[in-house]
Design a protein around this motif. Structure first.
Motif, PDB file in Angstrom:
ATOM      1  N   PRO A   1      -1.921  -2.919   2.989  1.00 56.52           N
ATOM      2  CA  PRO A   1      -1.555  -1.649   3.614  1.00 56.52           C
ATOM      3  C   PRO A   1      -2.165  -0.452   2.893  1.00 56.52           C
ATOM      4  CG  PRO A   1       0.287  -2.551   2.364  1.00 56.52           C
ATOM      5  CD  PRO A   1      -0.808  -3.571   2.341  1.00 56.52           C
ATOM      6  N   THR A   2      -2.172   0.659   3.582  1.00 51.89           N
ATOM      7  CA  THR A   2      -2.687   1.905   3.041  1.00 51.89           C
ATOM      8  C   THR A   2      -1.793   2.385   1.897  1.00 51.89           C
ATOM      9  OG1 THR A   2      -3.619   2.527   5.168  1.00 51.89           O
ATOM     10  CG2 THR A   2      -3.194   4.319   3.620  1.00 51.89           C
ATOM     11  N   ILE A   3      -2.420   2.837   0.835  1.00 48.56           N
ATOM     12  CA  ILE A   3      -1.724   3.424  -0.303  1.00 48.56           C
ATOM     13  C   ILE A   3      -2.054   4.913  -0.302  1.00 48.56           C
ATOM     14  CG2 ILE A   3      -1.503   3.522  -2.810  1.00 48.56           C
ATOM     15  CD1 ILE A   3      -0.554   0.858  -1.824  1.00 48.56           C
ATOM     16  N   ARG A   4      -1.025   5.734  -0.341  1.00 45.13           N
ATOM     17  CA  ARG A   4      -1.199   7.186  -0.375  1.00 45.13           C
ATOM     18  C   ARG A   4      -0.758   7.693  -1.737  1.00 45.13           C
ATOM     19  NH1 ARG A   4       2.618  11.429   2.237  1.00 45.13           N
ATOM     20  NH2 ARG A   4       1.441  13.314   1.815  1.00 45.13           N
TER      21      ARG A   4
ATOM     22  N   GLU B   1       2.460   5.609  -2.640  1.00 46.65           N
ATOM     23  CA  GLU B   1       3.391   5.227  -1.584  1.00 46.65           C
ATOM     24  C   GLU B   1       2.673   4.366  -0.555  1.00 46.65           C
ATOM     25  OE1 GLU B   1       6.447   7.712   1.187  1.00 46.65           O
ATOM     26  OE2 GLU B   1       4.405   8.467   1.055  1.00 46.65           O
ATOM     27  N   SER B   2       3.360   3.341  -0.089  1.00 47.43           N
ATOM     28  CA  SER B   2       2.842   2.501   0.979  1.00 47.43           C
ATOM     29  C   SER B   2       3.975   2.192   1.945  1.00 47.43           C
ATOM     30  CB  SER B   2       2.276   1.197   0.407  1.00 47.43           C
ATOM     31  OG  SER B   2       1.821   0.368   1.466  1.00 47.43           O
ATOM     32  N   GLU B   3       3.772   2.531   3.197  1.00 53.54           N
ATOM     33  CA  GLU B   3       4.749   2.251   4.248  1.00 53.54           C
ATOM     34  C   GLU B   3       6.144   2.731   3.848  1.00 53.54           C
ATOM     35  OE1 GLU B   3       4.251  -1.937   5.106  1.00 53.54           O
ATOM     36  OE2 GLU B   3       2.244  -1.609   5.900  1.00 53.54           O
TER      37      GLU B   3
END
Length: 191
Positions: free
Chosen positions: A17-20, A78-80
């Motif tokens: 998943p995308t990590i911000r 942060e992820s999901e």
């Protein structure tokens, strides 16, 4: 400059998943406290200090104090909607030689997300923010008896400076009497 500008915000294709990466907010405080406790005092992650130190690593009041301090940058990964990592830096005023230092701390990655490059991304995001702010040197105090942590920091540009300081927390929580912290530094190349 924001952390999103300093590091890719998405995981490479096919890698999850995308990590911000973003500045922490007051709403993140409970998750940051839980994450730090799990990473530092829990079992299962390679960064745990549970065999060396008892008790809580941080609490909500300390994290809120960091958020209120203009010299502090506290980033989260942060992820999901889940906080998987965090780290802070505290910038010091310039020293007598005009060099500005910032100390890295509260550096934690969820044990389930360790060994996937997230810690390195957080570190590089902090370094970019500090470099942009004119900080010359990033400093960290690394618990002694943790050669794997020392090696990780060396791979990320830190070198030991040959000095140690006493354990930063309550010494009564040490399971190894007299355990100190080694100081390591990384130049940020601002000049």
């Amino acid at each position: 400059m924001t952390p999103q500008d300093t590091a890719p915000s998405a995981a490479p294709t096919g890698q999850g998943p995308t990590i911000r990466l973003r500045p922490a907010t007051d709403g993140d405080v409970p998750a940051v406290v839980d994450l730090v406790q799990l990473a530092y005092r829990g079992e299962g992650g390679w960064t745990t200090e549970a065999h060396l130190v008892d008790g809580h690593r941080t609490d909500a009041a300390e994290v809120r104090g960091m958020l209120a301090d203009p010299a502090v940058t506290l980033l989260v990964a942060e992820s999901e909607g889940e906080i998987l990592g965090c780290c802070y830096t505290h910038r010091d005023p310039a020293d007598a030689d005009g060099a500005t230092r910032a100390e890295l701390g509260l550096f934690a990655v969820h044990p389930a997300a360790q060994s996937r490059g997230l810690g390195g991304r957080l570190l590089e995001a902090q370094a970019a923010v500090l470099r942009e702010a004119g900080v010359d040197v990033l400093v960290i105090r690394v618990l002694q008896s943790r050669p794997e942590l020392h090696a990780w920091y060396e791979r990320h540009g830190f070198t030991p400076v040959g000095r140690s300081v006493p354990f930063a927390g309550n010494p009564d929580r040490l399971k190894v009497a007299g355990l100190g912290m080694d100081i390591m530094e990384r130049p940020l190349g601002t000049h």
